[in-house]
Scaffold this motif. Sequence first.
Motif, PDB file in Angstrom:
ATOM      1  N   ASP A 159      24.978  18.215  60.866  1.00 41.21           N
ATOM      2  CA  ASP A 159      25.737  16.973  60.779  1.00 41.21           C
ATOM      3  C   ASP A 159      24.856  15.807  60.366  1.00 41.21           C
ATOM      4  OD1 ASP A 159      28.198  15.986  60.746  1.00 41.21           O
ATOM      5  OD2 ASP A 159      28.613  16.273  62.866  1.00 41.21           O
ATOM      6  N   ASP A 178      34.632  14.573  66.660  1.00 45.82           N
ATOM      7  CA  ASP A 178      34.448  15.739  65.795  1.00 45.82           C
ATOM      8  C   ASP A 178      33.866  16.941  66.543  1.00 45.82           C
ATOM      9  OD1 ASP A 178      35.135  13.881  63.920  1.00 45.82           O
ATOM     10  OD2 ASP A 178      33.333  14.094  62.703  1.00 45.82           O
ATOM     11  N   ASP A 179      34.057  18.087  65.913  1.00 48.65           N
ATOM     12  CA  ASP A 179      33.332  19.348  66.192  1.00 48.65           C
ATOM     13  C   ASP A 179      33.833  20.143  67.390  1.00 48.65           C
ATOM     14  OD1 ASP A 179      31.834  18.507  64.065  1.00 48.65           O
ATOM     15  OD2 ASP A 179      29.922  18.405  65.116  1.00 48.65           O
ATOM     16  N   HIS A 225      38.408  19.941  60.486  1.00 46.58           N
ATOM     17  CA  HIS A 225      37.032  19.589  60.086  1.00 46.58           C
ATOM     18  C   HIS A 225      36.350  20.824  59.489  1.00 46.58           C
ATOM     19  CE1 HIS A 225      33.436  17.139  60.391  1.00 46.58           C
ATOM     20  NE2 HIS A 225      32.900  17.778  61.410  1.00 46.58           N
ATOM     21  N   HIS A 250      32.334  24.372  59.497  1.00 48.43           N
ATOM     22  CA  HIS A 250      31.476  23.198  59.392  1.00 48.43           C
ATOM     23  C   HIS A 250      30.507  23.299  58.223  1.00 48.43           C
ATOM     24  CE1 HIS A 250      29.170  19.668  60.840  1.00 48.43           C
ATOM     25  NE2 HIS A 250      30.297  19.381  61.435  1.00 48.43           N
ATOM     26  N   HIS A 300      31.443  12.585  68.661  1.00 46.37           N
ATOM     27  CA  HIS A 300      31.576  14.042  68.766  1.00 46.37           C
ATOM     28  C   HIS A 300      31.928  14.435  70.197  1.00 46.37           C
ATOM     29  CE1 HIS A 300      29.033  13.512  65.183  1.00 46.37           C
ATOM     30  NE2 HIS A 300      29.528  14.666  64.772  1.00 46.37           N
TER      31      HIS A 300
HETATM   32 ZN   LIG Z   1      30.986  17.595  62.295  1.00 43.79          ZN
END
Ligand SMILES: [Zn+2]
Length: 331
Positions: free
Chosen positions: A13, A114-115, A165, A169, A265
């Motif tokens: 990231d 995110d994630d 997303h 990734h 995140h």
């Molecule tokens: Zn991410």
Amino acid sequence: MARARANTPAGRDQRKGNKMRIAAGLLLAGAVSLCASGAAWSQTPAPKTAANTPQAAAEPAPAPAPAKAVCANPNALGIGRTVEIDTTGGPGFGFEHFKQLDFLRDHEVVLTFDDGPWPVNTPSVLKTLADECTTGIFFSIGKHATYYPEILKQVAAAGHTVGAHTWSHANLNNKKLTEDQRKEEIEKGFSAVKWALGGVSPAPFFRFPALQHPPEMVTYLGTRNIAMFSCDLDSFDFKASKPQQVIDVTMKKLDKLGKGIILMHDFHKHTAEALPELLHRLKAGGYKVVAMRAKAPVQTIAQYDEEILKDAKLPTVSSRPVSSVVQTISE
Ligand SMILES: [Zn+2]
């Protein structure tokens, strides 16, 4: 070990491409409209109605009224307003890459995570948001959604907006990826999130990993009517060595900009730990959270839905008991 391999989105990231500026010519003006009502928790699945009873059949179906949860915390950050996004043509949000749609008013913020979904940290973020009666957008990694569908269901059930997303990734600017592989990363990500939500399609909201925006995929998302989310300010929480750093970096940037879409995140422990204090600071600073809802859910592609189903249900090779298959013949 598949989990171990996927367990490193933070490492990928890095914001290598933050300086890149893409002019997405697909953005539509007027993609944001203010919801008439504060449909703060409207993504919560509606309670099942007795649709099959004669009474229900005789009456016109009532319009689904957005159920606004009662907030038990009188000092909660809450939700300032709710906006509905028409994603036709793939509008882009977040001034780091998309400058056409400046819809936030002074001291308005959008919280994005995110994630996830991820054990411990995502549920912790959910609890903090619930304590403050506020909401965010969760950009889930497809693989993570297949690992922890129950956690992602909790995200949706709490009324937050769920987007995607990618599947794994992947940095979609990686030149080793073919165009089909890039599309697969996007589409399989949405299909995985849909599968994790029990077949309920998420919002057509997408964030590119590491904010890497290959122009051809920006164009592709436009054709798919999927909105893209960059950010206005990056908390750099994945680089923080302690929770206080997440708070300090975010508030410093926010006080300078005065508003913005904040990138965080839910995958990260420090973020989960920082969030209660960060939300207190937002409230104290006079900031208001804007909830972003999609006008319509994403239309996933059957081919990718089927791939997820195939992955989820590997055919059982044999149902014979162990003793029938494995016999000790010497010891
Ligand atoms: Zn991410």
